[in-house]
Write a protein that holds these residues in place. Structure first.
Motif, PDB file in Angstrom:
ATOM      1  N   PRO A 150       0.827  -1.211   0.000  1.00  0.00           N
ATOM      2  CA  PRO A 150       0.000   0.000   0.000  1.00  0.00           C
ATOM      3  C   PRO A 150       0.860   1.258   0.000  1.00  0.00           C
ATOM      4  N   ILE A 151       0.322   2.316  -0.619  1.00  0.00           N
ATOM      5  CA  ILE A 151       1.036   3.594  -0.646  1.00  0.00           C
ATOM      6  C   ILE A 151       0.964   4.208   0.758  1.00  0.00           C
ATOM      7  N   ARG A 152       2.079   4.740   1.195  1.00  0.00           N
ATOM      8  CA  ARG A 152       2.194   5.324   2.537  1.00  0.00           C
ATOM      9  C   ARG A 152       1.304   6.557   2.685  1.00  0.00           C
ATOM     10  N   LYS A 153       0.836   6.803   3.900  1.00  0.00           N
ATOM     11  CA  LYS A 153       0.005   7.996   4.120  1.00  0.00           C
ATOM     12  C   LYS A 153       0.615   8.810   5.253  1.00  0.00           C
ATOM     13  N   PRO A 154       1.601   9.662   4.969  1.00  0.00           N
ATOM     14  CA  PRO A 154       2.244  10.418   6.062  1.00  0.00           C
ATOM     15  C   PRO A 154       1.222  11.277   6.799  1.00  0.00           C
ATOM     16  N   THR A 155       1.331  11.292   8.117  1.00  0.00           N
ATOM     17  CA  THR A 155       0.347  12.043   8.912  1.00  0.00           C
ATOM     18  C   THR A 155       0.426  13.542   8.607  1.00  0.00           C
ATOM     19  N   GLY A 156      -0.772  14.135   8.503  1.00  0.00           N
ATOM     20  CA  GLY A 156      -0.846  15.581   8.276  1.00  0.00           C
ATOM     21  C   GLY A 156      -0.798  15.955   6.804  1.00  0.00           C
ATOM     22  N   PHE A 157      -0.709  14.969   5.914  1.00  0.00           N
ATOM     23  CA  PHE A 157      -0.660  15.262   4.469  1.00  0.00           C
ATOM     24  C   PHE A 157      -1.822  14.563   3.779  1.00  0.00           C
ATOM     25  N   ASP A 158      -2.484  15.255   2.858  1.00  0.00           N
ATOM     26  CA  ASP A 158      -3.596  14.672   2.115  1.00  0.00           C
ATOM     27  C   ASP A 158      -3.033  13.588   1.177  1.00  0.00           C
ATOM     28  N   PRO A 159      -3.359  12.289   1.429  1.00  0.00           N
ATOM     29  CA  PRO A 159      -2.739  11.211   0.635  1.00  0.00           C
ATOM     30  C   PRO A 159      -3.062  11.300  -0.853  1.00  0.00           C
ATOM     31  N   ASN A 160      -4.287  11.780  -1.177  1.00  0.00           N
ATOM     32  CA  ASN A 160      -4.652  11.847  -2.604  1.00  0.00           C
ATOM     33  C   ASN A 160      -3.859  12.931  -3.323  1.00  0.00           C
ATOM     34  N   ALA A 161      -3.738  14.088  -2.658  1.00  0.00           N
ATOM     35  CA  ALA A 161      -2.972  15.192  -3.264  1.00  0.00           C
ATOM     36  C   ALA A 161      -1.514  14.768  -3.430  1.00  0.00           C
ATOM     37  N   ARG A 162      -0.974  14.106  -2.394  1.00  0.00           N
ATOM     38  CA  ARG A 162       0.422  13.644  -2.464  1.00  0.00           C
ATOM     39  C   ARG A 162       0.581  12.668  -3.624  1.00  0.00           C
ATOM     40  N   ASN A 163      -0.367  11.755  -3.732  1.00  0.00           N
ATOM     41  CA  ASN A 163      -0.310  10.750  -4.780  1.00  0.00           C
ATOM     42  C   ASN A 163      -0.340  11.386  -6.170  1.00  0.00           C
ATOM     43  N   MET A 180       8.150   1.625   0.416  1.00  0.00           N
ATOM     44  CA  MET A 180       8.464   0.617   1.442  1.00  0.00           C
ATOM     45  C   MET A 180       9.655   1.071   2.296  1.00  0.00           C
ATOM     46  N   ILE A 181      10.640   1.672   1.647  1.00  0.00           N
ATOM     47  CA  ILE A 181      11.789   2.175   2.421  1.00  0.00           C
ATOM     48  C   ILE A 181      11.297   3.267   3.379  1.00  0.00           C
ATOM     49  N   ALA A 182      10.475   4.184   2.837  1.00  0.00           N
ATOM     50  CA  ALA A 182       9.983   5.289   3.669  1.00  0.00           C
ATOM     51  C   ALA A 182       9.127   4.783   4.828  1.00  0.00           C
ATOM     52  N   ALA A 183       8.310   3.751   4.560  1.00  0.00           N
ATOM     53  CA  ALA A 183       7.454   3.205   5.632  1.00  0.00           C
ATOM     54  C   ALA A 183       8.322   2.565   6.721  1.00  0.00           C
ATOM     55  N   ALA A 184       9.398   1.871   6.298  1.00  0.00           N
ATOM     56  CA  ALA A 184      10.296   1.265   7.289  1.00  0.00           C
ATOM     57  C   ALA A 184      10.967   2.369   8.125  1.00  0.00           C
ATOM     58  N   LEU A 185      11.275   3.492   7.483  1.00  0.00           N
ATOM     59  CA  LEU A 185      11.890   4.605   8.223  1.00  0.00           C
ATOM     60  C   LEU A 185      10.884   5.235   9.188  1.00  0.00           C
ATOM     61  N   ASP A 186       9.600   5.254   8.783  1.00  0.00           N
ATOM     62  CA  ASP A 186       8.562   5.750   9.709  1.00  0.00           C
ATOM     63  C   ASP A 186       8.539   4.887  10.973  1.00  0.00           C
ATOM     64  N   SER A 204      16.613  10.321   0.408  1.00  0.00           N
ATOM     65  CA  SER A 204      16.478  11.556  -0.365  1.00  0.00           C
ATOM     66  C   SER A 204      17.514  11.611  -1.498  1.00  0.00           C
ATOM     67  N   ALA A 205      18.718  11.111  -1.189  1.00  0.00           N
ATOM     68  CA  ALA A 205      19.823  11.191  -2.152  1.00  0.00           C
ATOM     69  C   ALA A 205      19.523  10.449  -3.454  1.00  0.00           C
ATOM     70  N   ASP A 298       7.605  16.560  -1.460  1.00  0.00           N
ATOM     71  CA  ASP A 298       6.367  15.808  -1.586  1.00  0.00           C
ATOM     72  C   ASP A 298       6.563  14.362  -1.156  1.00  0.00           C
ATOM     73  N   PHE A 299       7.636  13.763  -1.632  1.00  0.00           N
ATOM     74  CA  PHE A 299       7.825  12.347  -1.295  1.00  0.00           C
ATOM     75  C   PHE A 299       8.083  12.151   0.198  1.00  0.00           C
ATOM     76  N   LEU A 300       8.971  12.962   0.739  1.00  0.00           N
ATOM     77  CA  LEU A 300       9.374  12.756   2.144  1.00  0.00           C
ATOM     78  C   LEU A 300       8.412  13.399   3.133  1.00  0.00           C
ATOM     79  N   ALA A 301       7.425  14.140   2.615  1.00  0.00           N
ATOM     80  CA  ALA A 301       6.472  14.868   3.463  1.00  0.00           C
ATOM     81  C   ALA A 301       7.213  15.845   4.379  1.00  0.00           C
ATOM     82  N   LEU A 302       7.984  16.735   3.751  1.00  0.00           N
ATOM     83  CA  LEU A 302       8.694  17.772   4.510  1.00  0.00           C
ATOM     84  C   LEU A 302       7.945  19.087   4.355  1.00  0.00           C
ATOM     85  N   ARG A 303       7.741  19.770   5.451  1.00  0.00           N
ATOM     86  CA  ARG A 303       7.036  21.063   5.390  1.00  0.00           C
ATOM     87  C   ARG A 303       8.029  22.160   4.998  1.00  0.00           C
TER      88      ARG A 303
END
Ligand SMILES: C[S@@+](CC[C@H](N)C(=O)[O-])C[C@H]1O[C@@H](n2cnc3c(N)ncnc32)[C@H](O)[C@@H]1O
Length: 413
Positions: A150-163, A180-186, A204-205, A298-303
């Motif tokens: 499943p596609i990750r849903k970072p908290t505080g970000f609209d998953p559809n807009a991110r997608n 999957m890497i990002a979810a493991a980091l979460d 990020s790199a 957008d990918f990393l959900a950074l403000r």
């Protein structure tokens, strides 16, 4: 900094001016030594627009470090990807970085994460474990024809807009590996946020390399054939590079890096306590740091609202605001005021600046910097190097006077 050679000239204190000329020349010397410096430590971890050449940074650390009294820190208030912070730490000094860009802060912290060997090994172990899990999950899914992760849903970000923002930039299999890497980091972040952030810099790199975005500064969509498993393997390579690079630092503490406006540095650096400053502020009207990192944000959900609003000298500000030139000069003056306040008496600041075209007019950075100088700072020496003209507008606006990049050395009275 460009690698093309150009005429060099200098003025002021002779020894200092010679040092500054050497700093300008360093990226163009093809000698193995300069190459080795660029590939040393953690320098190659992450791309970044207008990254300072590590060989230039090393010479500037040497010059500025001479008037610093230990343990006073050396500060880079526009630290970007942390090139100077790496060199300051490598010279065994305390480093403080400031940048409004959350990605710059993440990368700078990771590149200077000088910790005991046992902790450093945890970076490698966690990174390889995540990469291994992602590769194994990919193989298992292919064998069984199982549904995609499943596609990750970072908290505080609209998953559809991110997608929507991410969908066109990644092939589905690449996107799955990255998520999957990002979810493991979460998951890791829940009990070890520091380690998760260091590994996020490794993720990020690789985000642009495996995307269809041409580069950091070029948002053109380009076709890329990224094999299955490549994202997970590239991630593991970055982890390995970081692990090895961090092992080459002398003992000491990681750089302190603050996400804030450089003009407000007095909030974190008490007056008169900095042993030196080495920095390269944005060149007027040249880059849009907020745009260049948008896919990563957008990918990393950074403000990044602070960067959107407070970035100085951005290209977009010159395109949309008739008073951008005045804002730019004001920002330069405020930055120099803040640097003067932070510096200890007698300490020096090396500032790398470049001429540019802002919208359709030439900006002569050395003139702007001289105009912004306060009485507390003395211009000790400077060196300039002519830069090639790119395109018709540059040829027109720099017809009378060459376009150049400059390094200025200021001393606090
Ligand atoms: C020329 S780059 C620095 C590159 C850096 N020397 C390196 O090697 O990666 C300029 C930096 O200024 C940052 N910046 C722009 N406006 C800022 C502000 N008001 N306060 C702090 N940083 C700012 C940008 O995010 C960018 O990272």
């Amino acid at each position: 900094m460009p690698r093309t050679p150009g005429r060099i000239w200098a003025d002021g204190d002779r020894d200092l001016a010679e040092g500054l000329m050497a700093a300008l020349r360093a990226p163009q010397d093809d000698r193995e030594e300069e190459q080795a410096i660029a590939e040393s430590l953690t320098h190659p971890l992450h791309s970044y627009p207008a990254k300072l050449h590590p060989a230039t940074a090393r010479i500037l650390v040497d010059i500025v470090g001479q008037s610093a009294r230990r343990p006073q820190p050396i500060v880079d208030p526009f630290c970007g990807s942390g090139t100077t912070l790496v060199e300051i730490r490598a010279a065994g000094m305390r480093a403080i970085g400031i940048d409004l860009n959350p990605l710059a802060v993440l990368v700078s912290r990771a590149k200077t994460y000088t910790v005991p060997a046992r902790r450093r090994k945890e970076i490698r172990d966690a990174g390889h474990e995540i990469s291994g899990q992602v590769l194994a999950a990919g193989k298992a899914a292919r064998r069984s024809g199982a549904a995609a992760a499943p596609i990750r849903k970072p908290t505080g970000f609209d998953p559809n807009a991110r997608n929507r923002r991410l969908a066109s930039w990644y092939a589905p299999h690449v996107r799955r590996e990255l998520e999957m890497i990002a979810a493991a980091l979460d998951d890791l972040r829940a009990h070890d946020p520091e380690l998760a952030d260091v590994l996020t810099a490794c993720l990020s790199a690789i985000l642009y390399k495996v995307s269809s975005r041409a580069s950091d500064t070029d948002p053109t969509w380009v076709e890329k054939n990224v094999p299955r498993g490549a994202a997970a393997r590239y991630f593991a390579q970055r982890v390995e590079l970081l692990f090895a690079g961090l092992g080459d630092f002398p003992p000491g503490h990681p750089a302190e890096v603050f996400e804030m406006d450089a003009r407000r540095m007095a909030e974190v650096i008490p007056d008169g306590t900095a042993g030196g400053v080495i920095t390269s502020p944005p060149y007027a009207g040249t880059y849009d740091y907020a745009e260049h990192q948008r896919l990563r944000f957008d990918f990393l959900a950074l403000r990044h609202r602070q960067l959107d609003e407070g970035e100085i000298g951005s290209r977009r500000s010159f395109e949309t605001n008739a008073e951008a030139q005045q804002f730019w000069q004001r920002a330069l003056a405020d930055t120099l005021d803040a640097i003067a306040r932070a510096l200890a008496p007698g300490a020096t600041a090396a500032i790398v600046i470049g001429d540019s075209v802002a919208k359709t007019r030439a900006v002569f950075a050395l003139d702007d910097l001289r105009a912004a100088l306060t009485d507390e700072l003395v211009l000790e020496a400077w060196a300039s190097q002519q830069r090639p003209l790119l395109g018709g507008i540059e040829k027109r606006v720099f017809a009378e006077r060459p376009k150049a990049e400059h390094i200025v050395l200021l001393r606090r009275r």
